[in-house]
Design a protein around this motif. Structure first.
Motif, mmCIF file in Angstrom:
data_model
loop_
_atom_site.group_PDB
_atom_site.id
_atom_site.type_symbol
_atom_site.label_atom_id
_atom_site.label_comp_id
_atom_site.label_asym_id
_atom_site.label_seq_id
_atom_site.Cartn_x
_atom_site.Cartn_y
_atom_site.Cartn_z
ATOM 1 N N ARG A 94 0.955 -1.061 -0.170
ATOM 2 C CA ARG A 94 -0.079 0.005 0.085
ATOM 3 C C ARG A 94 1.075 1.216 -0.003
ATOM 4 N NH1 ARG A 94 -5.227 -0.306 3.404
ATOM 5 N NH2 ARG A 94 -4.831 1.658 3.771
ATOM 6 N N LYS A 95 0.396 2.160 -0.523
ATOM 7 C CA LYS A 95 1.173 3.647 -0.451
ATOM 8 C C LYS A 95 1.134 4.225 0.654
ATOM 9 C CE LYS A 95 0.054 4.478 -5.675
ATOM 10 N NZ LYS A 95 -0.235 5.206 -6.645
ATOM 11 N N ASP A 96 0.245 3.775 1.722
ATOM 12 C CA ASP A 96 0.340 4.499 2.765
ATOM 13 C C ASP A 96 0.847 3.649 3.830
ATOM 14 O OD1 ASP A 96 -1.498 2.552 2.989
ATOM 15 O OD2 ASP A 96 -3.034 3.950 4.086
ATOM 16 N N TRP A 97 1.791 2.917 3.450
ATOM 17 C CA TRP A 97 2.608 1.935 4.365
ATOM 18 C C TRP A 97 3.686 2.805 4.868
ATOM 19 C CZ3 TRP A 97 1.285 -2.611 6.604
ATOM 20 C CH2 TRP A 97 2.228 -3.367 7.042
ATOM 21 N N LEU A 98 3.771 2.715 6.343
ATOM 22 C CA LEU A 98 4.835 3.328 7.083
ATOM 23 C C LEU A 98 6.082 2.499 7.065
ATOM 24 C CD1 LEU A 98 2.939 4.708 10.311
ATOM 25 C CD2 LEU A 98 4.077 5.832 8.446
ATOM 26 N N ASP A 99 7.166 3.315 6.657
ATOM 27 C CA ASP A 99 8.447 2.627 7.214
ATOM 28 C C ASP A 99 9.370 3.417 7.734
ATOM 29 O OD1 ASP A 99 9.160 4.271 5.172
ATOM 30 O OD2 ASP A 99 9.664 2.762 3.703
ATOM 31 N N ASP A 100 8.965 4.526 8.407
ATOM 32 C CA ASP A 100 9.845 5.455 8.941
ATOM 33 C C ASP A 100 9.590 5.446 10.418
ATOM 34 O OD1 ASP A 100 7.427 6.621 8.595
ATOM 35 O OD2 ASP A 100 8.208 8.596 8.119
ATOM 36 N N TYR A 101 8.818 4.575 10.884
ATOM 37 C CA TYR A 101 8.703 4.775 12.529
ATOM 38 C C TYR A 101 9.919 4.144 13.083
ATOM 39 C CZ TYR A 101 7.437 -0.151 12.289
ATOM 40 O OH TYR A 101 7.167 -1.471 12.138
ATOM 41 N N GLU A 102 10.009 4.457 14.482
ATOM 42 C CA GLU A 102 11.072 3.684 15.350
ATOM 43 C C GLU A 102 10.642 2.491 15.898
ATOM 44 O OE1 GLU A 102 13.978 4.832 19.154
ATOM 45 O OE2 GLU A 102 13.271 6.326 17.839
ATOM 46 N N PHE A 103 11.583 1.438 15.427
ATOM 47 C CA PHE A 103 10.959 0.000 16.244
ATOM 48 C C PHE A 103 11.187 0.145 17.707
ATOM 49 C CE2 PHE A 103 11.086 -4.482 17.039
ATOM 50 C CZ PHE A 103 10.019 -5.021 16.222
ATOM 51 N N PRO A 104 9.995 -0.180 18.383
ATOM 52 C CA PRO A 104 9.987 -0.464 19.968
ATOM 53 C C PRO A 104 11.113 -1.114 20.355
ATOM 54 C CG PRO A 104 7.862 -0.419 19.281
ATOM 55 C CD PRO A 104 8.539 -0.630 17.930
ATOM 56 N N GLN A 105 12.168 -0.583 21.059
ATOM 57 C CA GLN A 105 13.264 -1.240 21.948
ATOM 58 C C GLN A 105 12.582 -2.367 22.757
ATOM 59 O OE1 GLN A 105 16.633 -0.930 20.905
ATOM 60 N NE2 GLN A 105 15.589 -0.008 19.411
ATOM 61 N N SER A 106 11.552 -2.071 23.234
ATOM 62 C CA SER A 106 10.756 -2.879 24.585
ATOM 63 C C SER A 106 10.520 -4.146 23.834
ATOM 64 C CB SER A 106 9.672 -2.249 24.949
ATOM 65 O OG SER A 106 10.118 -1.105 25.775
#
Length: 195
Positions: free
Chosen positions: A45-57
């Motif tokens: 999808r065009k609205d797929w996020l790939d710039d979030y920070e993966f949770p360290q927890s």
């Protein structure tokens, strides 16, 4: 070919319990196969996020569940060898690790992701974060079920129900816990490397 009607009543009941567990595990595999397939397809999808920070927890929780798999296996080995105190200790350590796993998973979703402004639903959500919340929440629900099984195992062990010759309930619980561990490793790798 195996005759499933042969043997004592206890043997037949034990066989049925093992089969029920495997049917349950297969159905869980199918559930998560559906979720992960939808996740992979949605990545186009065009609205797929790939710039979030993966949770360290979530990384910390992965280490915790790996350790818990070791401690529950040590518990089983100790109980089968009639080392009751060691078995009890390892079961309790596994239970504590289970609580820690759920806690870090919760923190990863509801503290780290939400602090980045991502939510499961609503105007600040995206299909990516909705999948993250959904997949992780469904796995957490099954870990809680595993912890309930673990509490039952602890109680049965304290009551002296398990022995070298008779430890089916323990074995089934340990198998389920290892399955949850392997399932999370698969989910973690999928979510982490497709970010």
């Amino acid at each position: 070919m195996m005759d499933y009607t042969a043997g004592t009543e206890k043997l037949k009941q034990d066989r049925a319990k093992k089969q029920m567990l495997w049917f349950g595990l297969i159905s869980l595999c199918m559930t998560f196969a559906g979720l992960t397939s939808a996740y992979i397809v949605s990545m186009e999808r065009k609205d797929w996020l790939d710039d979030y920070e993966f949770p360290q927890s979530l990384i910390i929780s992965t280490v915790i569940i790996l350790i818990s798999s070791l401690t529950i296996q040590l518990a089983k080995n100790a109980i089968v060898q009639d080392k009751r105190q060691m078995g009890t200790l390892m079961l309790l350590v596994t239970l504590v690790l289970g609580f820690a796993f759920v806690g870090f998973q919760y923190q990863g979703l509801f503290t780290e992701l939400t602090s980045q402004g991502y939510f499961m639903t609503g105007p600040s959500s995206s299909i990516t974060t909705t999948f993250l919340f959904l997949i992780i929440a469904v796995h957490i629900a099954h870990v809680i079920a595993g912890m309930i099984a673990l509490i039952t195992i602890v109680i049965n062990h304290i009551r002296g129900k398990y022995s070298k010759e008779d430890h089916l309930g323990l074995t089934l619980g340990v198998t389920f816990w290892h399955f949850l561990d392997l399932l999370w490793i698969f989910l973690f790798l999928l979510l982490y490397f497709t970010k």
